[in-house]
Scaffold this motif. Structure first.
Motif, PDB file in Angstrom:
ATOM      1  N   TYR A   1       0.832  -1.202   0.000  1.00  0.00           N
ATOM      2  CA  TYR A   1       0.000   0.000   0.000  1.00  0.00           C
ATOM      3  C   TYR A   1       0.868   1.255   0.000  1.00  0.00           C
ATOM      4  O   TYR A   1       0.484   2.295  -0.528  1.00  0.00           O
ATOM      5  N   TYR A   2       2.072   1.109   0.566  1.00  0.00           N
ATOM      6  CA  TYR A   2       2.976   2.253   0.687  1.00  0.00           C
ATOM      7  C   TYR A   2       4.002   2.255  -0.444  1.00  0.00           C
ATOM      8  O   TYR A   2       4.495   1.190  -0.858  1.00  0.00           O
ATOM      9  N   PRO A   3       4.366   3.433  -0.962  1.00  0.00           N
ATOM     10  CA  PRO A   3       5.264   3.521  -2.123  1.00  0.00           C
ATOM     11  C   PRO A   3       6.622   2.863  -1.921  1.00  0.00           C
ATOM     12  O   PRO A   3       7.281   2.492  -2.900  1.00  0.00           O
ATOM     13  N   GLU A   4       7.065   2.705  -0.688  1.00  0.00           N
ATOM     14  CA  GLU A   4       8.389   2.139  -0.447  1.00  0.00           C
ATOM     15  C   GLU A   4       8.536   0.741  -1.056  1.00  0.00           C
ATOM     16  O   GLU A   4       9.645   0.338  -1.438  1.00  0.00           O
ATOM     17  N   TYR A   5       7.427   0.009  -1.130  1.00  0.00           N
ATOM     18  CA  TYR A   5       7.514  -1.344  -1.682  1.00  0.00           C
ATOM     19  C   TYR A   5       7.968  -1.324  -3.132  1.00  0.00           C
ATOM     20  O   TYR A   5       8.678  -2.223  -3.590  1.00  0.00           O
ATOM     21  N   PHE A   6       7.572  -0.308  -3.875  1.00  0.00           N
ATOM     22  CA  PHE A   6       7.877  -0.217  -5.305  1.00  0.00           C
ATOM     23  C   PHE A   6       9.134   0.613  -5.597  1.00  0.00           C
ATOM     24  O   PHE A   6       9.503   0.767  -6.766  1.00  0.00           O
ATOM     25  N   ALA A   7       9.770   1.123  -4.562  1.00  0.00           N
ATOM     26  CA  ALA A   7      10.927   1.994  -4.762  1.00  0.00           C
ATOM     27  C   ALA A   7      12.119   1.210  -5.328  1.00  0.00           C
ATOM     28  O   ALA A   7      12.495   0.153  -4.812  1.00  0.00           O
ATOM     29  N   GLY A   8      12.696   1.708  -6.407  1.00  0.00           N
ATOM     30  CA  GLY A   8      13.921   1.140  -6.958  1.00  0.00           C
ATOM     31  C   GLY A   8      13.747  -0.139  -7.742  1.00  0.00           C
ATOM     32  O   GLY A   8      14.749  -0.770  -8.117  1.00  0.00           O
ATOM     33  N   VAL A   9      12.494  -0.566  -8.005  1.00  0.00           N
ATOM     34  CA  VAL A   9      12.272  -1.780  -8.788  1.00  0.00           C
ATOM     35  C   VAL A   9      11.211  -1.500  -9.848  1.00  0.00           C
ATOM     36  O   VAL A   9      10.429  -0.552  -9.734  1.00  0.00           O
ATOM     37  N   THR A  10      11.207  -2.310 -10.886  1.00  0.00           N
ATOM     38  CA  THR A  10      10.156  -2.197 -11.891  1.00  0.00           C
ATOM     39  C   THR A  10       8.873  -2.811 -11.336  1.00  0.00           C
ATOM     40  O   THR A  10       8.894  -3.584 -10.366  1.00  0.00           O
ATOM     41  N   ASP A  11       7.759  -2.474 -11.975  1.00  0.00           N
ATOM     42  CA  ASP A  11       6.500  -3.100 -11.563  1.00  0.00           C
ATOM     43  C   ASP A  11       6.593  -4.615 -11.684  1.00  0.00           C
ATOM     44  O   ASP A  11       6.101  -5.351 -10.818  1.00  0.00           O
ATOM     45  N   ARG A  12       7.216  -5.094 -12.748  1.00  0.00           N
ATOM     46  CA  ARG A  12       7.330  -6.542 -12.934  1.00  0.00           C
ATOM     47  C   ARG A  12       8.079  -7.191 -11.772  1.00  0.00           C
ATOM     48  O   ARG A  12       7.655  -8.223 -11.242  1.00  0.00           O
ATOM     49  N   GLU A  13       9.172  -6.588 -11.369  1.00  0.00           N
ATOM     50  CA  GLU A  13       9.940  -7.130 -10.246  1.00  0.00           C
ATOM     51  C   GLU A  13       9.112  -7.115  -8.962  1.00  0.00           C
ATOM     52  O   GLU A  13       9.140  -8.070  -8.179  1.00  0.00           O
ATOM     53  N   ALA A  14       8.367  -6.034  -8.762  1.00  0.00           N
ATOM     54  CA  ALA A  14       7.529  -5.920  -7.563  1.00  0.00           C
ATOM     55  C   ALA A  14       6.417  -6.963  -7.568  1.00  0.00           C
ATOM     56  O   ALA A  14       6.111  -7.566  -6.530  1.00  0.00           O
ATOM     57  N   PHE A  15       5.812  -7.186  -8.725  1.00  0.00           N
ATOM     58  CA  PHE A  15       4.743  -8.179  -8.822  1.00  0.00           C
ATOM     59  C   PHE A  15       5.283  -9.590  -8.595  1.00  0.00           C
ATOM     60  O   PHE A  15       4.673 -10.391  -7.882  1.00  0.00           O
TER      61      PHE A  15
END
Length: 266
Positions: free
Chosen positions: A116-130
């Motif tokens: 929910y917080y932007p930190e999870y997606f920081a420094g990675v692509t959406d694909r990597e995050a998913f």
């Protein structure tokens, strides 16, 4: 109308809704049953919210309402637990403390981080995050067994910087198929969660292609939930949910009582 089996009240830290208003709204919509599934997330490290369920007060309040509304609507008592590999024993003990009708297992934290917080997606692509999310979900299934359906399978896309622009079933079919096969083999179901639609997404969670693939692989247990945190969202987009289920080859949807599935014709 399809029964709503993913609902949050003031017993969840992110809702202030009174259970009675939820019941009244569901009854007004013509639902024959509903199930409260307030949150229990252990080790939630964000100070502004405490997702520890007061299950004594929860059961006392909902049991009284279930008795009061008996004959008008069947009120069932469930819980949504946050699955994490290190919590397997703790979650199992928690679920056994009270006679829940239904248990949703969801991935709300990935190695302690809430997407929910932007930190999870920081420094990675959406694909990597998913992929990190899906891999963590799989790891959780291998250790956390005490749940009935897996909640909002691809809900990670709700919070991505570009939402579902970089997401499709086809792009992640290998890991999603592994998730679906693992759930089916272990006797678990999934839910069709319309909360993505009420949060501005083009699709529910999971997206229709994942629902169809689940059915194609032999999946039979599927509940429908709005993920409502306020009474006006109960049953939101359930006509679309029904169409998705029918197009995917389902003739029935699922509700639970005493942790046992019941199949209701669409």
């Amino acid at each position: 109308m399809i029964a709503d089996y993913h609902l949050h009240s003031r017993f969840s830290a992110d809702s202030s809704e009174e259970p009675r208003r939820i019941i009244e709204r569901a009854a007004a919509l013509g639902m024959r049953s509903l199930c409260f599934t307030d949150h229990q997330d252990f080790d939630y490290a964000y100070d502004e919210l405490d997702f520890t369920l007061d299950y004594d007060a929860y059961f006392k309040t909902l049991s009284a309402l279930r008795e009061e509304y008996s004959g008008k609507i069947d009120v069932r008592i469930g819980v949504e637990t946050g699955l994490e590999p290190h919590l397997s024993a703790r979650l199992g003990e928690f679920v056994k403390k009270r006679p829940y009708d239904f248990v949703i297992g969801s991935t709300h934290l990935i190695n302690g981080v809430d997407p929910y917080y932007p930190e999870y997606f920081a420094g990675v692509t959406d694909r990597e995050a998913f992929l990190r999310y899906f891999d963590y979900a799989l790891e959780s299934f291998k250790t956390c067994a005490d749940f009935d359906v897996y909640g909002h399978l691809d809900y990670i896309v709700r919070y991505a910087p570009e939402k579902d622009k970089n997401y499709s079933y086809a792009a992640f079919s290998d890991v999603i198929d592994e998730i679906l096969k693992t759930l089916i083999e272990s006797g678990k179901g999934i839910e069709l969660n319309t909360g993505g639609l009420t949060r501005g997404m083009a699709n529910p969670n999971p997206c229709p292609e994942v629902v169809a693939r689940y059915r194609e692989l032999g999946g039979e247990i599927i509940t429908v939930g709005s993920d409502a945190h306020k009474s006006e969202d109960i049953g939101a987009e359930f006509d679309l949910a029904r169409d998705i289920l029918l197009r995917s080859g389902f003739e029935y949807y699922t509700v639970f009582k005493d942790r046992k599935p019941e199949f209701i014709k669409l």
